[in-house]
Design an enzyme around this catalytic site. Structure first.
Site, short mmCIF file in Angstrom:
data_model
loop_
_atom_site.label_atom_id
_atom_site.label_comp_id
_atom_site.label_asym_id
_atom_site.label_seq_id
_atom_site.Cartn_x
_atom_site.Cartn_y
_atom_site.Cartn_z
N LYS A 165 38.05 45.57 39.38
CA LYS A 165 36.92 46.25 39.98
C LYS A 165 36.30 47.19 38.94
CE LYS A 165 37.15 44.04 43.65
NZ LYS A 165 36.08 43.03 43.90
N ASP A 193 34.67 42.27 37.75
CA ASP A 193 33.77 42.12 38.89
C ASP A 193 33.09 43.45 39.22
OD1 ASP A 193 32.45 41.37 41.17
OD2 ASP A 193 34.24 41.19 42.42
N GLU A 218 31.71 38.96 36.69
CA GLU A 218 31.27 38.53 38.02
C GLU A 218 30.23 39.47 38.60
OE1 GLU A 218 33.08 37.68 42.50
OE2 GLU A 218 34.37 37.45 40.75
N ASP A 241 28.52 35.78 43.16
CA ASP A 241 29.16 35.92 44.47
C ASP A 241 28.16 36.40 45.51
OD1 ASP A 241 30.65 36.59 46.70
OD2 ASP A 241 32.11 37.83 45.67
N LYS A 265 32.64 32.76 50.35
CA LYS A 265 33.26 33.59 51.38
C LYS A 265 32.99 32.99 52.76
CE LYS A 265 33.49 38.15 49.20
NZ LYS A 265 33.29 37.74 47.82
#
Length: 367
Positions: A165, A193, A218, A241, A265
């Site tokens: 993160k 990400d 990401e 994403d 997702k």
């Protein structure tokens, strides 16, 4: 077979490692999960789950999901849950969008379908070709030292794929990523990400600073357009994403953004049915597949495992077992990972037995 009743439950899903921190100071220790149970006139029932990650990660929130579930559930009462294409047709005719609410109903119908024929969902999808797949864990945003320590601890348990993160100060994010790489080995897979947290300028600085490191980056910015601009000229493999919400965006991700993978997702796409479609498209386009949801426990972990087990091993980049991250153990902590690897349950449907006593009274019952 007909749907006779749908129950909607709330349950608390806590993070197993304290506080989960993302870009923009977004954090979570406990989330408000939503579980649905579909009952039928033949005594077979199916389970689905949708658990958000706060209210500012994706454009959804528990109260909105539950309001939509009320309308959707009334629309599919009396229908055959095994006719999943028809269930999705009815839901789409009832509410435009609202994929986050459609997802648990779709998953529950797949659970019923599998139980009705005595087969796991993976068999209904064509069969298991990935019997034992590596799983990843997210590394909460923190100091370079704390993130490296987290990786070292989880590697001792067999995990060797990590989603860092990042997404705050780009220079600090480069230091975080470098320390994380040094905490791994040549087989460690690391994805930095941002969750769309960098501005365009910050993303350019971060991607430039990450050059030469063996990492993926990401969703550097919130929109696909800004991700394209931020990544232009970089040799780092790009994963998209949050901004990918349609088939058109998949083609744009490959041919304009030069992305190598897309994170799918359940909630964002409306359930297992559409995740499978998107997964197959990604494989046809020679893109790597990552599959998960926003958050959750045993139910969403089981659903994820069936997708991972039916994905080509060379195509699967990242997939988690959320029930390792959380205490959402409604089915006795099954399925369960082993030394950094997961497998799909072999019992019918999702392959799990949900303990109704852990849920309490439903928030609503539609019959």
């Amino acid at each position: 077979m007909k749907i006779t009743e749908i129950e909607v439950f709330s349950y608390q899903v806590g993070y197993a490692h304290g506080t989960y921190v993302m870009s923009g100071d977004r954090s979570a220790s406990t989330e408000d999960g939503t579980v649905v149970r579909i009952k039928t006139d033949e005594g077979i029932e199916g389970w689905g789950e949708i658990t958000t990650l706060g209210k500012v990660y994706l454009p959804t929130f528990p109260e909105g999901i539950r309001t939509a579930l009320n309308d959707l559930s009334r629309a599919i009462l009396g229908q055959d849950p095994r006719n999943i294409l028809n269930i999705n047709r009815i839901m789409n005719a009832t509410l435009m969008g609202q994929e986050f609410a459609k997802s648990p109903l779709d998953i529950a119908c797949w659970d019923i379908f599998g139980k009705s024929v005595g087969k796991p969902i993976s068999a209904l999808l064509g069969g298991v070709i990935n019997e034992r797949f590596p799983i990843y864990e997210a590394v909460p945003l923190g100091s370079p030292e704390s993130m490296a320590e987290y990786i070292q601890e989880r590697r001792a348990d067999g995990i060797n794929r990590f989603q860092l993160k990042v997404g705050n100060n780009p220079l600090e994010d480069v230091a975080r990523t470098r320390a994380s790489v040094e905490a791994g080995d040549e087989d460690t897979v690391i994805v930095a990400d941002s969750n769309g947290g960098w501005s365009l300028a910050s993303a350019k600085l971060a991607i430039q600073g990450l050059a030469g490191l063996p990492v993926y980056v990401e969703q550097p910015c919130r929109t696909t357009a800004d991700c394209i601009l931020a990544h232009r000229g970089s040799a780092l493999p790009l994963v998209l994403d949050e901004s990918i919400i349609s088939q058109d965006e998949v083609f744009r991700a490959k041919y304009e953004a030069n992305a190598v993978s897309i994170n799918l997702k359940f909630g964002k796409l409306g359930g297992l049915t559409n995740v499978v479609r998107a997964r197959d498209l990604l494989q046809d386009l020679n893109l790597a597949v990552s599959v998960e949801d926003m958050w959750g426990g045993d139910i969403i972990t089981a659903a994820t495992s069936h997708i991972a087990a039916t994905t080509r091993p060379d195509s699967l980049l990242m997939t988690p077992f959320f029930n390792d991250w959380t205490d959402g153990h409604l089915a006795g902590y099954t399925p369960r990972s082993q030394k950094g690897f997961g497998s799909a349950p072999t019992a019918p449907g999702l392959g799990i037995e949900v303990d109704i006593n852990r849920l309490g009274k439903p928030l609503m019952t539609i019959r």
